[in-house]
Design a protein around this motif. Structure first.
Motif, PDB file in Angstrom:
ATOM      1  N   HIS A 194       0.167  17.274   2.553  1.00 21.51           N
ATOM      2  CA  HIS A 194      -0.690  16.801   1.400  1.00 21.51           C
ATOM      3  C   HIS A 194      -0.838  15.311   0.946  1.00 21.51           C
ATOM      4  N   LEU A 195      -1.604  14.709   1.726  1.00 21.60           N
ATOM      5  CA  LEU A 195      -2.732  13.879   1.862  1.00 21.60           C
ATOM      6  C   LEU A 195      -3.634  13.930   2.095  1.00 21.60           C
ATOM      7  N   ASP A 241      -6.908  15.070   2.828  1.00 23.34           N
ATOM      8  CA  ASP A 241      -9.215  15.534   1.697  1.00 23.34           C
ATOM      9  C   ASP A 241      -9.737  16.064   2.310  1.00 23.34           C
ATOM     10  N   GLU A 282      12.256  15.134   4.588  1.00 27.77           N
ATOM     11  CA  GLU A 282      11.577  14.377   3.967  1.00 27.77           C
ATOM     12  C   GLU A 282      10.419  14.288   4.999  1.00 27.77           C
ATOM     13  N   LYS A 325       8.993  16.459   6.713  1.00 22.69           N
ATOM     14  CA  LYS A 325       8.920  18.326   6.296  1.00 22.69           C
ATOM     15  C   LYS A 325       9.414  20.151   6.433  1.00 22.69           C
ATOM     16  N   SER A 348      -3.744   3.940  12.954  1.00 23.51           N
ATOM     17  CA  SER A 348      -3.575   5.428  13.385  1.00 23.51           C
ATOM     18  C   SER A 348      -4.391   5.923  12.570  1.00 23.51           C
ATOM     19  N   GLY A 349      -4.944   7.089  13.304  1.00 23.88           N
ATOM     20  CA  GLY A 349      -6.240   7.998  12.254  1.00 23.88           C
ATOM     21  C   GLY A 349      -8.147   7.843  13.584  1.00 23.88           C
ATOM     22  N   LYS A 350      -7.235   7.100  14.249  1.00 21.05           N
ATOM     23  CA  LYS A 350      -8.229   6.335  15.095  1.00 21.05           C
ATOM     24  C   LYS A 350      -8.661   7.468  16.248  1.00 21.05           C
ATOM     25  N   PRO A 381      -8.295  12.887  10.556  1.00 22.27           N
ATOM     26  CA  PRO A 381      -7.552  11.240  11.036  1.00 22.27           C
ATOM     27  C   PRO A 381      -6.244  11.580   9.990  1.00 22.27           C
ATOM     28  N   ILE A 382      -5.567  11.155   9.056  1.00 21.31           N
ATOM     29  CA  ILE A 382      -4.687  12.109   8.095  1.00 21.31           C
ATOM     30  C   ILE A 382      -3.417  12.472   9.589  1.00 21.31           C
ATOM     31  N   TRP A 438       3.774   6.318   4.201  1.00 23.43           N
ATOM     32  CA  TRP A 438       3.214   6.301   5.222  1.00 23.43           C
ATOM     33  C   TRP A 438       2.393   4.846   5.251  1.00 23.43           C
ATOM     34  N   PHE A 439       1.847   5.033   4.308  1.00 26.53           N
ATOM     35  CA  PHE A 439       1.005   3.630   3.970  1.00 26.53           C
ATOM     36  C   PHE A 439       1.373   2.501   4.131  1.00 26.53           C
ATOM     37  N   TYR A 441       3.715   1.823   5.904  1.00 28.35           N
ATOM     38  CA  TYR A 441       4.369   1.317   6.714  1.00 28.35           C
ATOM     39  C   TYR A 441       3.199   0.889   8.167  1.00 28.35           C
ATOM     40  N   LEU A 442       2.547   1.183   7.496  1.00 29.54           N
ATOM     41  CA  LEU A 442       0.915   1.130   8.389  1.00 29.54           C
ATOM     42  C   LEU A 442      -0.071  -0.560   8.208  1.00 29.54           C
ATOM     43  N   LYS A 465      -8.401  -2.139  11.068  1.00 28.06           N
ATOM     44  CA  LYS A 465      -9.465  -1.558  10.600  1.00 28.06           C
ATOM     45  C   LYS A 465      -8.505  -0.648   9.544  1.00 28.06           C
ATOM     46  N   PHE A 474      -8.074   3.287   9.436  1.00 26.86           N
ATOM     47  CA  PHE A 474      -8.799   4.577  10.011  1.00 26.86           C
ATOM     48  C   PHE A 474      -8.210   5.568   9.361  1.00 26.86           C
ATOM     49  N   ALA A 475      -7.417   6.151   8.940  1.00 24.56           N
ATOM     50  CA  ALA A 475      -7.375   7.263   7.456  1.00 24.56           C
ATOM     51  C   ALA A 475      -7.946   6.774   6.624  1.00 24.56           C
ATOM     52  N   GLN A 476      -6.993   7.844   5.684  1.00 20.04           N
ATOM     53  CA  GLN A 476      -7.494   8.504   4.639  1.00 20.04           C
ATOM     54  C   GLN A 476      -7.432   6.954   3.619  1.00 20.04           C
ATOM     55  N   THR A 477      -7.614   7.282   2.488  1.00 20.84           N
ATOM     56  CA  THR A 477      -7.339   6.591   0.968  1.00 20.84           C
ATOM     57  C   THR A 477      -6.449   6.547   0.952  1.00 20.84           C
ATOM     58  N   PRO A 511      -2.789   7.021  -0.886  1.00 21.95           N
ATOM     59  CA  PRO A 511      -2.106   7.996  -1.984  1.00 21.95           C
ATOM     60  C   PRO A 511      -1.629   7.082  -3.403  1.00 21.95           C
ATOM     61  N   LYS A 548      -5.081   6.943  -4.890  1.00 20.17           N
ATOM     62  CA  LYS A 548      -5.510   8.846  -5.655  1.00 20.17           C
ATOM     63  C   LYS A 548      -4.098   9.014  -6.433  1.00 20.17           C
ATOM     64  N   GLU A 593      -1.236   9.358  -5.913  1.00 23.29           N
ATOM     65  CA  GLU A 593       0.230  10.568  -4.858  1.00 23.29           C
ATOM     66  C   GLU A 593       1.378   9.557  -5.060  1.00 23.29           C
ATOM     67  N   SER A 594       2.482  10.148  -4.329  1.00 18.88           N
ATOM     68  CA  SER A 594       3.524   9.782  -3.902  1.00 18.88           C
ATOM     69  C   SER A 594       3.256  10.440  -2.930  1.00 18.88           C
ATOM     70  N   PHE A 595       4.098   9.298  -1.359  1.00 14.97           N
ATOM     71  CA  PHE A 595       4.337   9.647   0.511  1.00 14.97           C
ATOM     72  C   PHE A 595       5.183  10.729   0.141  1.00 14.97           C
ATOM     73  N   GLN A 596       5.913  10.289  -0.165  1.00 17.59           N
ATOM     74  CA  GLN A 596       7.501  11.353  -0.538  1.00 17.59           C
ATOM     75  C   GLN A 596       7.494  12.901  -1.469  1.00 17.59           C
TER      76      GLN A 596
END
Lengths: 275, 117
Positions: A20-21, A23, A85, A88, A194-196, A260-261, B73-74, B76-77, B102, B104-107, B109, B112, B114-117
């Motif tokens: 769900h994350l 893009d 959860e 998922k 993570s994502g690299k 990358p997510i 997730w974010f 945690y990172l 750096k 490396f993943a997206q924006t 949540p 945006k 959004e919630s992770f869970q």
């Protein structure tokens, strides 16, 4: 010949847990479509059991007793160990193939020492592939783990022999068997990086894998893999084992570094089954 | 050997629901059977992802532990990045940070809505 299918696919937990994350939903959905195609291809072979060659992620073994290779021979397996959860994927029981798995162990250990377990627990490394390849959990599964986490790690030459031994073992049986190898290529999972993804490294490795270029595949050195492909790169062992089992050239059906997510270059491929 | 004990505790916790219940009920009791330094004991008691990362806990073990703690997730990172900022580079193992922090993943949540869970 009882090996009816051989392929590879990615297994990163984000593939289900962070869907769900994403893009770029079009790329994600194309990846999922390739996984569905792989499921249909396996189904079309009439496979009666699915061997999943995965990477040990400390779901079954710790450094007090870490096997290089292990097969799950129980009549059922549990998973995922992770929070449902988060991944998922609901906790469930997966049917095993105890008689067949035990025969495979007996054959493989003629040439490669393997451990076995009747109490297998699956983490994302197996649950994510099963989520796509047998979502109803109605296909008996024989889980296989290679230690890709806790050095010292088994050498690649030995991985190749293990794949060949699995192939020989399958060929000795009457059941139709499918094999998938599941691991990351370059990735730095479970780190701040993570994502690299090193896409050039991934594509070079995949080309060698699809071409069955044994000399190049076995020439990778862990220190160089770590530098260029991260600690996640050690999981190429699972992919090399699948290639060695298949013997035939591969068809890279999907690859992208644009998710990358998911923390990995997402991959789906199929090998020809050659003698 | 001490890092080994930290990881063994987390390995057992991650895969054993009974132990998870014991840990939820009484953290000191769950930790009592492991030979831990005060720093390690506190990190586990508090769920200090950043410090555990710097101590060298294997990433797969730590990721599963973060999932058990239901850390987004974010977050945690970022906790691992914060751990490096606070405590210095990862001291052991194969999960060192190599990207200089750096993203490396997206924006995230949170940006945006959004919630992770």
């Amino acid at each position: 010949m009882s090996l009816v299918y051989a392929g590879i696919l990615s297994h990163a937990p984000g593939i289900t847990g962070r869907a769900h994350l994403v893009d770029n939903e079009a790329v994600r959905d194309a990846f999922y479509a390739s996984l569905e195609k792989q499921r249909l291809e396996i189904e079309a072979t009439g496979a009666e059991a699915l061997i999943v060659i995965a990477a040990e992620h400390f779901a079954n073994f710790f450094m007090d007793n870490m096997p290089a290779y292990c097969l799950g021979i129980g009549d059922k397996h549990k998973g995922p160990i992770e929070d449902s959860e988060w991944l998922k994927i609901a906790k469930t029981e997966i049917p095993g193939a105890p008689d067949l798995a035990t025969r495979l162990v007996n054959s493989v250990m003629q040439t490669v020492d393997v451990a076995y377990s009747e109490e297998w627990q699956c983490d994302h490394g197996i649950m994510v592939p099963l989520n796509f390849l047998t979502p109803s959990y109605d296909l008996p599964v024989i889980p296989v783990n290679i230690n890709c986490q806790g050095p010292p790690l088994t050498p690649l030459s030995r991985v190749w022999q293990f794949g060949e031994a699995l192939r020989k073992a399958c060929d000795e049986e009457a059941e139709k068997i499918a094999i998938v190898g599941t691991g990351g290529i370059s990735h730095w999972p479970a780190t701040p990086d993570s994502g690299k993804i090193n896409e050039a490294w991934d594509r070079s490795f995949l080309d060698q894998l699809m071409q069955q270029d044994k000399d190049k595949l076995l020439s990778y050195i862990d220190e160089e893999v770590y530098a260029q492909a991260g600690q996640g790169g050690f999981e190429i062992r699972t992919l090399i084992a699948a290639a060695a089992a298949a013997k035939g050239k591969g068809d890279l059906q999907f690859y992208t570094a644009e998710l990358p997510i998911f923390a990995v270059g997402c991959t789906v491929a199929r090998f020809d089954i050659s003698v | 050997m001490s890092l080994y004990q930290v990881q063994k505790f987390l390995y057992n916790l991650n895969r054993d629901e009974q132990m998870q219940q014991v840990f939820a009920d009484n953290k000191n009791k769950a930790l009592a059977n492991y030979d831990l330094t005060d720093e390690e004991h506190a990190a586990l008691e508090l769920g200090d992802i950043g410090l555990l990362y710097v101590l060298g806990v294997n990433g797969q073990i730590l990721m599963h532990y973060a999932a058990y703690l239901q850390i987004e997730w974010f977050d945690y990172l970022q906790a691992m990045r914060d751990g490096v900022d606070k405590h210095g580079p990862v001291r052991a193992g194969i999960y060192a940070m190599t990207g200089g922090g750096k993203l490396f993943a997206q924006t995230p949540p949170s940006d945006k809505g959004e919630s992770f869970q």
